[in-house]
Scaffold this motif. Structure first.
Motif, PDB file in Angstrom:
ATOM      1  N   ARG A  11       0.832  -1.209   0.000  1.00  0.00           N
ATOM      2  CA  ARG A  11       0.000   0.000   0.000  1.00  0.00           C
ATOM      3  C   ARG A  11       0.867   1.259   0.000  1.00  0.00           C
ATOM      4  NH1 ARG A  11      -4.848  -1.623   4.319  1.00  0.00           N
ATOM      5  NH2 ARG A  11      -5.951  -3.072   2.911  1.00  0.00           N
ATOM      6  N   LEU A  12       1.952   1.222   0.753  1.00  0.00           N
ATOM      7  CA  LEU A  12       2.853   2.367   0.788  1.00  0.00           C
ATOM      8  C   LEU A  12       3.478   2.605  -0.587  1.00  0.00           C
ATOM      9  CD1 LEU A  12       4.388   4.587   2.263  1.00  0.00           C
ATOM     10  CD2 LEU A  12       6.080   2.845   2.955  1.00  0.00           C
ATOM     11  N   ALA A  13       3.885   1.529  -1.246  1.00  0.00           N
ATOM     12  CA  ALA A  13       4.488   1.649  -2.578  1.00  0.00           C
ATOM     13  C   ALA A  13       3.510   2.270  -3.568  1.00  0.00           C
ATOM     14  CB  ALA A  13       4.942   0.277  -3.063  1.00  0.00           C
ATOM     15  N   VAL A  14       2.271   1.822  -3.513  1.00  0.00           N
ATOM     16  CA  VAL A  14       1.247   2.358  -4.420  1.00  0.00           C
ATOM     17  C   VAL A  14       0.913   3.797  -4.065  1.00  0.00           C
ATOM     18  CG1 VAL A  14      -1.173   2.141  -5.103  1.00  0.00           C
ATOM     19  CG2 VAL A  14       0.297   0.111  -5.011  1.00  0.00           C
ATOM     20  N   ARG A  15       0.830   4.091  -2.775  1.00  0.00           N
ATOM     21  CA  ARG A  15       0.497   5.455  -2.340  1.00  0.00           C
ATOM     22  C   ARG A  15       1.524   6.456  -2.877  1.00  0.00           C
ATOM     23  NH1 ARG A  15       1.099   5.408   3.416  1.00  0.00           N
ATOM     24  NH2 ARG A  15      -0.442   3.747   3.249  1.00  0.00           N
ATOM     25  N   ARG A  16       2.788   6.088  -2.820  1.00  0.00           N
ATOM     26  CA  ARG A  16       3.836   6.992  -3.304  1.00  0.00           C
ATOM     27  C   ARG A  16       3.677   7.277  -4.801  1.00  0.00           C
ATOM     28  NH1 ARG A  16       8.763   3.993  -0.033  1.00  0.00           N
ATOM     29  NH2 ARG A  16       8.653   5.273   1.868  1.00  0.00           N
TER      30      ARG A  16
END
Length: 341
Positions: A11-16
């Motif tokens: 989720r963090l990777a996609v959020r960035r």
């Protein structure tokens, strides 16, 4: 209690990546001649495998929080019995995640460049068409660090130079259409994220088929390297990709600046001026000229460019060099002519 570490990581990777897309969408220089919608659209390319299902779930979770519309697309290559059923199942799964629009596109895979390259070409052509049709700002791809390591090794085996060793870019395609959020995450993280979220995944039989080069590398080559060299090979190869990309980008920029200076008033390449350039810069200019003349980039290998380079560095009156795409390179009166034959 927060989400599982694997889920949190994806989720963090996609959020960035979504933050980057949102900033680009709202920036004045990113606007086309037509006013873009106030809310950007991001699609996920999903095969139904663990990597792309993890990506789809993360996109469905993160996009609404940023006011981004999220959709999906699956490509049916038609290479296996029942492929259309698999595509319909993926559409259903993406729809259940709340993605909209969701498309399924059937393609015809040719033979040029081998089965893997032909399937890849057909897939990207389909994704391009869907992105244009929906006016999507970006298409997310689920390539992981493991995929990057495999790509670097394949490039090394082909002897295609530093650009091939740079692997896949985090951002690529026309106007930066394709984004790869997972290049720093391993395949196991994506699979674990699917497992803890009870997301059904499809394991493509081609990924275990030794008839395919990448499959042999994945199941035989990389494990053998890790056995011989120890753990950390995948991480080292991915790091090599980034370092190689930085070097290749710098050399490409140098070649772009030098190209105008090695052409005469009629735009023809001058052999003496090319000879004076460093080989890495000169060969980039030759490659670009061959592609502009009609040689397919995916079929143009280092050995082709080396042969053309000999017309500059080892001129002994040799004849024309035949390149992919029916392109011919020949030396004429101190000029290098690269054109359709």
């Amino acid at each position: 209690m927060g989400p599982h570490p694997a889920v949190a990581a994806i989720r963090l990777a996609v959020r960035r990546v979504l933050h980057d897309i949102l900033n680009e969408h709202s920036h004045p220089t990113a606007r086309t001649a037509h006013e873009r919608p106030s809310s950007p659209l991001v699609l996920v390319a999903c095969s139904g495998g663990a990597d792309s299902m993890a990506l789809a779930s993360a996109l469905a979770f993160e996009a609404p929080k940023l006011g981004i519309r999220a959709g999906g697309v699956t490509v049916d290559h038609g290479l296996q019995p029942g492929s259309e059923v698999r595509a319909a199942e993926v559409v259903l799964r993406l729809t259940e995640l709340g993605l909209d629009p969701v498309d399924s596109v059937a393609v015809r895979v040719g033979r040029e460049g081998g089965p893997e390259a032909a399937a890849r070409d057909a897939r990207y052509a389909a994704l391009d068409a869907v992105a244009v049709r929906h006016g999507a700002d970006a298409v997310l791809l689920g390539h992981t660090r493991d995929d990057q390591a495999e790509t670097v090794l394949l490039g090394l085996a082909r002897g295609s130079g530093i650009r091939s060793l740079s692997g896949m870019a985090a951002v690529s395609g026309a106007d930066g259409r394709y984004r790869r959020p997972f290049l720093h995450l391993d395949r196991q993280t994506a699979r674990k994220a699917c497992m803890v979220q009870s997301l059904p995944v499809w394991d493509d039989p081609h990924n275990a088929d030794p008839a395919y080069t990448r499959s042999r590398l994945r199941h035989e080559g990389l494990p053998a390297l890790e056995k011989a060299l120890g753990k950390g090979v995948v991480e080292a190869l991915a790091r090599t990709a980034q370092l190689s990309r930085d070097d290749a980008d710098a050399l490409d920029a140098w070649a772009g600046q030098a190209e105008a200076a090695v052409r005469d008033a009629a735009g023809r390449l001058e052999c003496a001026k090319l000879y004076a350039l460093p080989p890495a810069v000169r060969r980039r200019i030759l490659r670009r000229a061959a592609i502009e003349a009609g040689a397919p980039a995916g079929s143009l290998f280092a050995r082709h460019i080396e042969e053309v380079d000999k017309l500059i560095t080892g001129w002994r009156g040799q004849g024309a060099i035949n390149l992919p795409g029916k392109v011919v390179a020949q030396r004429q009166g101190g000029r290098l002519v690269i054109r359709q034959g």
